[in-house]
Motif scaffolding. Structure first.
Motif, PDB file in Angstrom:
ATOM      1  N   LYS A   7      -6.750   5.811   1.428  1.00 38.94           N
ATOM      2  CA  LYS A   7      -5.368   5.718   1.927  1.00 38.94           C
ATOM      3  C   LYS A   7      -4.620   7.015   1.645  1.00 38.94           C
ATOM      4  O   LYS A   7      -3.816   7.478   2.457  1.00 38.94           O
ATOM      5  N   ASP A  13      -9.477  -3.952   6.565  1.00 37.13           N
ATOM      6  CA  ASP A  13      -8.096  -3.458   6.578  1.00 37.13           C
ATOM      7  C   ASP A  13      -8.058  -1.936   6.529  1.00 37.13           C
ATOM      8  O   ASP A  13      -7.305  -1.287   7.264  1.00 37.13           O
ATOM      9  N   CYS A  14      -8.888  -1.373   5.654  1.00 38.03           N
ATOM     10  CA  CYS A  14      -8.914   0.074   5.474  1.00 38.03           C
ATOM     11  C   CYS A  14      -9.435   0.774   6.731  1.00 38.03           C
ATOM     12  O   CYS A  14      -8.841   1.757   7.192  1.00 38.03           O
ATOM     13  N   SER A  27      -6.922   0.479   9.650  1.00 39.64           N
ATOM     14  CA  SER A  27      -5.725   1.317   9.458  1.00 39.64           C
ATOM     15  C   SER A  27      -6.015   2.794   9.673  1.00 39.64           C
ATOM     16  O   SER A  27      -5.116   3.567   9.999  1.00 39.64           O
ATOM     17  N   THR A  28      -7.270   3.198   9.504  1.00 33.43           N
ATOM     18  CA  THR A  28      -7.634   4.608   9.683  1.00 33.43           C
ATOM     19  C   THR A  28      -8.250   4.875  11.053  1.00 33.43           C
ATOM     20  O   THR A  28      -8.748   5.980  11.306  1.00 33.43           O
ATOM     21  N   ALA A  35      -5.685  -8.142   9.770  1.00 34.59           N
ATOM     22  CA  ALA A  35      -4.835  -6.978  10.046  1.00 34.59           C
ATOM     23  C   ALA A  35      -4.618  -6.757  11.532  1.00 34.59           C
ATOM     24  O   ALA A  35      -3.697  -6.028  11.923  1.00 34.59           O
TER      25      ALA A  35
END
Length: 618
Positions: free
Chosen positions: A78, A183-184, A187-188, A263
C-alpha cells in the motif's frame, strides 16, 4: 507541483489551503523522502520473499503463523502504491517510477502465488459445505463471515472458544487471507490476476462436487432415448443432488465469493456467474428435459417430485442467484417449473382419457372391487399427497369436460371449492360412471348392485383414509355412503326376493298344514338356490359385509323362526325341514366371502377386449 495535488494524496482536510508551495519547500522534500523510504522498504521485503533469490521464500508462505509478516507485506505494498501515485504527479517518466512499477509487479506476482497456494492447499477447508456451515453458525452474532477483518480473527476465535472446530478455524483464516490479498490486488489494479486463479480453482471444485452427486450434462435426445427405469434412477439422483447443490454448494460458494471479493461488486457478480453458470444451468435444466419427454400417466409422480423440488428451493435459488449476471440461471429454473407444470396438466388429461377409453369387458368374480377402481383410486390418492404443488399447477387451469357425460352429472363448483378439489371430484365421477357401465356386464341384477356397492365402498374408504378427505369433504363422503347403502339395499331386494316371497307375509297368520308344507318347500328351494348362487359372491369390506348379512338375517331369519316355531309340529316329517332356524344363521354367516378369491377376474359371457391404455393394479 501544486500543493493541492499533494494534499489530496496524503491528507484529508476540509480547510482551505494555499494555492502553491515553492519547489524547494520543506514539505515537498519531506514527501519525496517518504516516498523513497516506501520504495526501499518494499524492495527489501521483496528481496526477502522473492523465490527467485530465496530458498526460504520458496517453501514458506507469507500467511503462515500469526500473519505478522503478511500484514507487514500488504502494508508495504500500500505504501508502494502511494509512492507511485506521488511519482506520477511529479514526473511520469522518472526512473524512480519505473523502479516502483517493477517492484509492484514483483509484489503482485508474489501475492498471486500466495493466493493460488491458499486456494489450493485449502480445497477441503474451503469446500462449500464447510463455508456454509461456518456462515450459519457465525450468523447468530454477525451478519456474515464477510464482516470479519484480518485483525478480528483472533477475537473471533476467542469468542467462539470450543464451539468452533479446527476445520472451521482453518476455513475462517483462509477466507480472511484470501480477502486481504484480493483487496490489495484489486486496489492496485491487479484484480484480474487473482480473479482468474479463483475462477479456475473454484469452478473445478463445484464441477467435481456435482459430478460426485451424479449430476451430468445431458441433451434432450439422450434423455428421450433412455428407458423409463434408467431415467427414473437419474431423477432420483437429481432430487438428492439439487438439494445439496443449492443449499450447500451454491450457497457456500456465494458466501465465500462475497467475502473474498467484497471490495468489488462487479468482480463478485462476474466471477460468481462464470464459476456457476454451466453447472447451475445443467442442474436446473435437467427437469425441463424430462418434461419434454414422452408422457404417460404413470410418470406424473416423478414429474411432480421434480416440480416440488424446484418450487421448495426457489427462495434459495432466487437469493443465491440474485445478481443480474445470473438472471439466466433463475430463468432456467423458472422455465423448468413452467414445462413441468405443462407436463403434469397433460398427464392429468391423459389419465382422464385413459379412464374414459377403457374398453375392458371383464367382470370381477363375485362382484368384487374392479382393478380399474383400485388403480384409479390409488393414483388419485397419490395425487392428493402432492396437494401443495398441484394447487399451484391447476390454479389457473379451468376444468374442461372431455367426457360425453351431461354437465348435470357434475355439480357446479361452490365458492369454497379449490381447482384441485374440483378436478379430483371430476376424476372420481368419471370412474364411477365407467363402473356403472361395467356393472351391466353381469347377467344377474343382484350381482350388478353388489359390484357397485363394493366398488363405491372402496372409493369412499380411500377418500376417508387419505388426504382426499381434505379436498372432497364430509358432505361428499356422506352422500356417497348413502349410495352404497342404496346399492346394498337393491342387492338384498333382488338377490333374496324369492326367499322373502316364499314365506307368509305375516308368519303369525293361521294357515292349514298343507299350506305350511308348501311354504316350507318353497322356502327350501328358494333359499338353497340363493345360497348356492351367492356363496361365490364377495363383499371386500368387512364392515359392509357384516352390515349386509345382519340386514338379510333380520329380514329372513326372524320371519322364518316365527314361521318354524308355529308350524314345526305340523310338518310331520323331519326330512321336510332342511334348514333349522339356528342352522339358517350359520348358512348366512358363510356368505359374501367369495369362493374364487377376493377380486379375481373372470371373463364375462361377451368376448374379452383390450384393457385399454391404463395399467391396472390388483
Amino acid at each position: 507541483m501544486p500543493r493541492k495535488g499533494m494534499r489530496s494524496i496524503f491528507f484529508r482536510s476540509s480547510s482551505p489551503s494555499r494555492t502553491s508551495i515553492p519547489p524547494s519547500s520543506p514539505s515537498l522534500r519531506f514527501s519525496e523522502s517518504l516516498m523513497e523510504d516506501n520504495i526501499e522498504i518494499v524492495e527489501s521485503l521483496l528481496n526477502k520473499w522473492d523465490s527467485d533469490f530465496s530458498t526460504y521464500a520458496k517453501i514458506t508462505s507469507l500467511f503462515h503463523g500469526d500473519r505478522t509478516l503478511a500484514k507487514q507485506y500488504l502494508h508495504s505494498v500500500k505504501g508502494l502504491q502511494s509512492a507511485m501515485q506521488y511519482l506520477v504527479t511529479q514526473n511520469a517518466a522518472s526512473d524512480k517510477l519505473v523502479k516502483a512499477q517493477n517492484l509492484m509487479e514483483r509484489a503482485m506476482k508474489r501475492l498471486e502465488k500466495e493466493f493460488y497456494q491458499i486456494l489450493s492447499a485449502n480445497r477441503d477447508h474451503l469446500d462449500p459445505e464447510s463455508v456454509s456451515t461456518r456462515s450459519s453458525r457465525s450468523s447468530a452474532s454477525r451478519s456474515s463471515i464477510s464482516d470479519l477483518e484480518d485483525d478480528e480473527l483472533e477475537d473471533e476465535f476467542r469468542v467462539a472458544g470450543e464451539s468452533i472446530s479446527e476445520v472451521e478455524r482453518v476455513s475462517v483464516a483462509a477466507m480472511a487471507d484470501l480477502k486481504s490479498i484480493a483487496d490489495c490486488m484489486i486496489s492496485t489494479g491487479y484484480g484480474k490476476e487473482c480473479v482468474k486463479i479463483y475462477k479456475i480453482i473454484r469452478k473445478s471444485i463445484i464441477d467435481e462436487a456435482l459430478y460426485h452427486l451424479g449430476v451430468e450434462e445431458l441433451s434432450l435426445s439422450q434423455v428421450k432415448k433412455m428407458d423409463w427405469e434408467v431415467l427414473e434412477l437419474k431423477i432420483g439422483n437429481w432430487l438428492k443432488a439439487v438439494k445439496i447443490g443449492v443449499k450447500t454448494l451454491f450457497y457456500g460458494e456465494r458466501i465465500l465469493l462475497d467475502h473474498v471479493f467484497s471490495a468489488s461488486v462487479a468482480i463478485k457478480e462476474s466471477c460468481f456467474a462464470e464459476i456457476l453458470r454451466e453447472s447451475a444451468m445443467s442442474l436446473f435444466g435437467f427437469p425441463e428435459l424430462v418434461a419434454k419427454c414422452k408422457k404417460s400417466p404413470e410418470k406424473i409422480f416423478r414429474t411432480l417430485d421434480l416440480y416440488e423440488a424446484i418450487s421448495d428451493l426457489w427462495p434459495e435459488i432466487e437469493s443465491i442467484f440474485s445478481y443480474e449476471s445470473t438472471s439466466g440461471i433463475r430463468s432456467q429454473a423458472i422455465s423448468s417449473l413452467i414445462n413441468l407444470g405443462d407436463s403434469v396438466r397433460t398427464m392429468l388429461m391423459d389419465f382422464e382419457k385413459a379412464i374414459l377409453k377403457d374398453s375392458s369387458r371383464t367382470t370381477v368374480s363375485g362382484g368384487g372391487v374392479h382393478p380399474l377402481t383400485r388403480y384409479v383410486m390409488n393414483y388419485i390418492c397419490f395425487l392428493a399427497d402432492y396437494s401443495g404443488v398441484l394447487t399451484d399447477i391447476v390454479a389457473d387451469w379451468p376444468l374442461v369436460l372431455q367426457s360425453p357425460l351431461p354437465e348435470s352429472y357434475f355439480a357446479s363448483p361452490g365458492p369454497d371449492d379449490s381447482p384441485i378439489s374440483v378436478r379430483i371430484a371430476w376424476l372420481i365421477l368419471v370412474l364411477l360412471c365407467k363402473l356403472d357401465g361395467k356393472a351391466e356386464f353381469y347377467k344377474d341384477s343382484a350381482l350388478s348392485y353388489l359390484f357397485l356397492a363394493n366398488n363405491l365402498q372402496y372409493v369412499v374408504v380411500k377418500v376417508r383414509t387419505s388426504n382426499l378427505k381434505l379436498f372432497l369433504g364430509e358432505d361428499w363422503a356422506m352422500k356417497h355412503e348413502s349410495k352404497v347403502e342404496q346399492y346394498a339395499s337393491n342387492y338384498e331386494r333382488i338377490g333374496w326376493s324369492r326367499v322373502f316371497e316364499s314365506l307368509p307375509e305375516n308368519p303369525t297368520t293361521e294357515i292349514s298344514p298343507e299350506q305350511a308344507k308348501v311354504c316350507l318347500k318353497r322356502f327350501n328351494t328358494a333359499f338353497g338356490e340363493a345360497y348356492r348362487k351367492q356363496k361365490s359372491w364377495v363383499v371386500n369390506n368387512p364392515k359392509l359385509r357384516d352390515e349386509i348379512k345382519v340386514s338379510v338375517a333380520k329380514k329372513i331369519g326372524s320371519v322364518y323362526r316365527r314361521f318354524y316355531d308355529r308350524y314345526q309340529l305340523r310338518f310331520g316329517s323331519d326330512s321336510l325341514v332342511k334348514y333349522a332356524p339356528d342352522d339358517l344363521e350359520n348358512y348366512l354367516s358363510d356368505l359374501l366371502y367369495g369362493s374364487g378369491g377376493v377380486g379375481s377376474v373372470s371373463s364375462s359371457s361377451s368376448s374379452s377386449q383390450s384393457r385399454g391404455p391404463l395399467r391396472f393394479a390388483q
